[in-house]
Design an enzyme around this catalytic site. Structure first.
Site, PDB file in Angstrom:
ATOM      1  N   ASP A  67       7.489 -28.756 -52.931  1.00  0.00           N
ATOM      2  CA  ASP A  67       6.996 -28.931 -51.567  1.00  0.00           C
ATOM      3  C   ASP A  67       5.549 -29.433 -51.537  1.00  0.00           C
ATOM      4  O   ASP A  67       4.867 -29.477 -52.569  1.00  0.00           O
ATOM      5  CB  ASP A  67       7.133 -27.615 -50.774  1.00  0.00           C
ATOM      6  CG  ASP A  67       6.626 -26.404 -51.535  1.00  0.00           C
ATOM      7  OD1 ASP A  67       5.872 -26.560 -52.507  1.00  0.00           O
ATOM      8  OD2 ASP A  67       6.987 -25.280 -51.154  1.00  0.00           O
ATOM      9  N   ASN A 136       8.490 -13.246 -46.674  1.00  0.00           N
ATOM     10  CA  ASN A 136       9.600 -13.250 -45.703  1.00  0.00           C
ATOM     11  C   ASN A 136      10.896 -13.794 -46.318  1.00  0.00           C
ATOM     12  O   ASN A 136      11.852 -14.064 -45.613  1.00  0.00           O
ATOM     13  CB  ASN A 136       9.216 -14.077 -44.464  1.00  0.00           C
ATOM     14  CG  ASN A 136       8.965 -15.552 -44.792  1.00  0.00           C
ATOM     15  OD1 ASN A 136       9.093 -15.972 -45.936  1.00  0.00           O
ATOM     16  ND2 ASN A 136       8.605 -16.328 -43.782  1.00  0.00           N
ATOM     17  N   HIS A 138      11.123 -16.721 -48.030  1.00  0.00           N
ATOM     18  CA  HIS A 138      11.258 -18.176 -48.119  1.00  0.00           C
ATOM     19  C   HIS A 138      11.248 -18.637 -49.577  1.00  0.00           C
ATOM     20  O   HIS A 138      10.663 -18.005 -50.448  1.00  0.00           O
ATOM     21  CB  HIS A 138      10.237 -18.918 -47.248  1.00  0.00           C
ATOM     22  CG  HIS A 138       8.824 -18.962 -47.731  1.00  0.00           C
ATOM     23  ND1 HIS A 138       7.757 -18.719 -46.893  1.00  0.00           N
ATOM     24  CD2 HIS A 138       8.272 -19.258 -48.938  1.00  0.00           C
ATOM     25  CE1 HIS A 138       6.632 -18.865 -47.579  1.00  0.00           C
ATOM     26  NE2 HIS A 138       6.919 -19.184 -48.814  1.00  0.00           N
ATOM     27  N   GLU A 143      11.938 -21.755 -44.521  1.00  0.00           N
ATOM     28  CA  GLU A 143      11.617 -20.537 -43.783  1.00  0.00           C
ATOM     29  C   GLU A 143      12.894 -19.874 -43.247  1.00  0.00           C
ATOM     30  O   GLU A 143      13.965 -20.490 -43.244  1.00  0.00           O
ATOM     31  CB  GLU A 143      10.697 -20.889 -42.605  1.00  0.00           C
ATOM     32  CG  GLU A 143       9.337 -21.457 -43.026  1.00  0.00           C
ATOM     33  CD  GLU A 143       8.367 -20.390 -43.557  1.00  0.00           C
ATOM     34  OE1 GLU A 143       8.827 -19.320 -43.998  1.00  0.00           O
ATOM     35  OE2 GLU A 143       7.156 -20.648 -43.537  1.00  0.00           O
TER      36      GLU A 143
HETATM   37  C1  GLP Z   1       4.199 -20.690 -50.817  1.00  0.00           C
HETATM   38  C2  GLP Z   1       5.008 -21.834 -51.478  1.00  0.00           C
HETATM   39  C3  GLP Z   1       6.181 -21.291 -52.218  1.00  0.00           C
HETATM   40  C4  GLP Z   1       5.728 -20.049 -52.952  1.00  0.00           C
HETATM   41  C5  GLP Z   1       5.491 -18.949 -51.964  1.00  0.00           C
HETATM   42  C6  GLP Z   1       4.878 -17.693 -52.557  1.00  0.00           C
HETATM   43  O1  GLP Z   1       3.881 -20.864 -49.505  1.00  0.00           O
HETATM   44  N1  GLP Z   1       5.430 -22.892 -50.627  1.00  0.00           N
HETATM   45  O2  GLP Z   1       6.705 -22.277 -53.090  1.00  0.00           O
HETATM   46  O3  GLP Z   1       6.713 -19.643 -53.846  1.00  0.00           O
HETATM   47  O4  GLP Z   1       4.777 -19.412 -50.851  1.00  0.00           O
HETATM   48  O5  GLP Z   1       3.537 -17.890 -52.863  1.00  0.00           O
HETATM   49  P1  GLP Z   1       2.695 -16.905 -53.755  1.00  0.00           P
HETATM   50  O6  GLP Z   1       3.212 -17.075 -55.136  1.00  0.00           O
HETATM   51  O7  GLP Z   1       1.277 -17.364 -53.612  1.00  0.00           O
HETATM   52  O8  GLP Z   1       2.932 -15.545 -53.237  1.00  0.00           O
END
Ligand code: GLP
Length: 246
Positions: A67, A136, A138, A143
């Site tokens: 992404d 959440n 995702h 989402e």
């Molecule tokens: C982000 C990314 C995801 C990631 C998730 C968790 O917003 N788009 O690919 O896995 O949220 O992030 P973190 O590892 O910082 O908790």
């Protein structure tokens, strides 16, 4: 779905990197699906260490990122282009033309979505797709409420995601409110999925995932449709399952 529980973040990161390193060392060509966020940082450090100390080469590795924020230039320190360059690509021997991310500044975002999906099909699918998980549930930026048959698309980020990611920006208002993300169907094309989760803030999502109830309000539950998913997590992320089991 397999689950590997490590004592702490460091051992979780080492274990995930060891799985990837073994694939690279045993195959002529490897395609990796990569994630950003805080969680995979230790894994990237361990991969860099493998390159520097054990001579692991990424010359025949191709990467497809999940992404990118919409509107951030690749030079923006919070863009995922910058993140990948800074935390991995500049520190290993991967040819940059073998690294792919969606372009969040494309003039036509719908053309960009089609282009990226075509790249996934031509270069991939990933042999190993690394995923983090949002609080959440995702995956990528899919989402709650995302269509499980979705391919690469533009998404409005949930308020809870904007809040969670505000820690990387000066204020929550600076967080882009849209992103371009591989869809759940694109993710499920991967041959193997490693989902990393660390810390108590992920314990609820891990517990919910292990309940095995498929629900579009909890996007990670789509992974139950995939035959080869391994959760690589630490004790803190496992803590709610553990407390339920007494
Ligand atoms: C982000 C990314 C995801 C990631 C998730 C968790 O917003 N788009 O690919 O896995 O949220 O992030 P973190 O590892 O910082 O908790």
């Amino acid at each position: 779905m397999n689950i590997l529980v490590n004592d702490d973040y460091a051992s979780m990161s080492q274990q995930a990197a060891a799985i990837i390193e073994a694939h690279i060392c045993n195959h002529e060509r490897t395609v990796l699906g990569l994630a950003t966020g805080s969680t995979p940082l230790g894994m990237y450090e361990a991969l860099i260490e493998g390159h520097q100390t054990r001579g692991v080469s990424f010359k025949r590795t191709f990467t497809l990122n999940l992404d990118e924020y919409i509107g951030l230039q690749p030079s923006h320190p919070q863009s995922y282009h910058y993140y990948m360059q800074h935390h991995l690509f500049s520190k290993i021997d991967i040819p940059l033309h073998q690294t792919y991310l969606p372009n969040g500044t494309a003039q036509s975002l719908s053309d960009e979505c089609s282009r990226y999906e075509q790249i996934i099909d031509e270069v991939g699918p990933p042999d190993i797709q690394v995923l983090g998980i949002g609080e959440n549930g995702h995956i990528g930026f899919n989402e709650p409420g995302s269509d499980f048959s979705g391919t690469t698309h533009v998404i409005d980020l949930a308020p809870s995601t904007l809040k969670a990611n505000a820690r990387f920006f000066h204020t929550v208002d600076e967080v882009p409110n849209k992103a371009i993300t591989m869809g759940i169907q694109s993710i499920l094309k991967s041959k193997r999925i490693l989902l990393l989760a660390s810390g108590e803030n992920k314990a609820w999502a891990v517990k919910k995932l292990m309940e095995k109830i498929i629900d579009d309000q909890f996007p990670a539950s789509a992974l139950h449709h995939h035959p080869d998913v391994t959760l690589v997590i630490d004790q803190k992320a496992y803590s709610q399952i553990q407390s339920d089991r007494g």
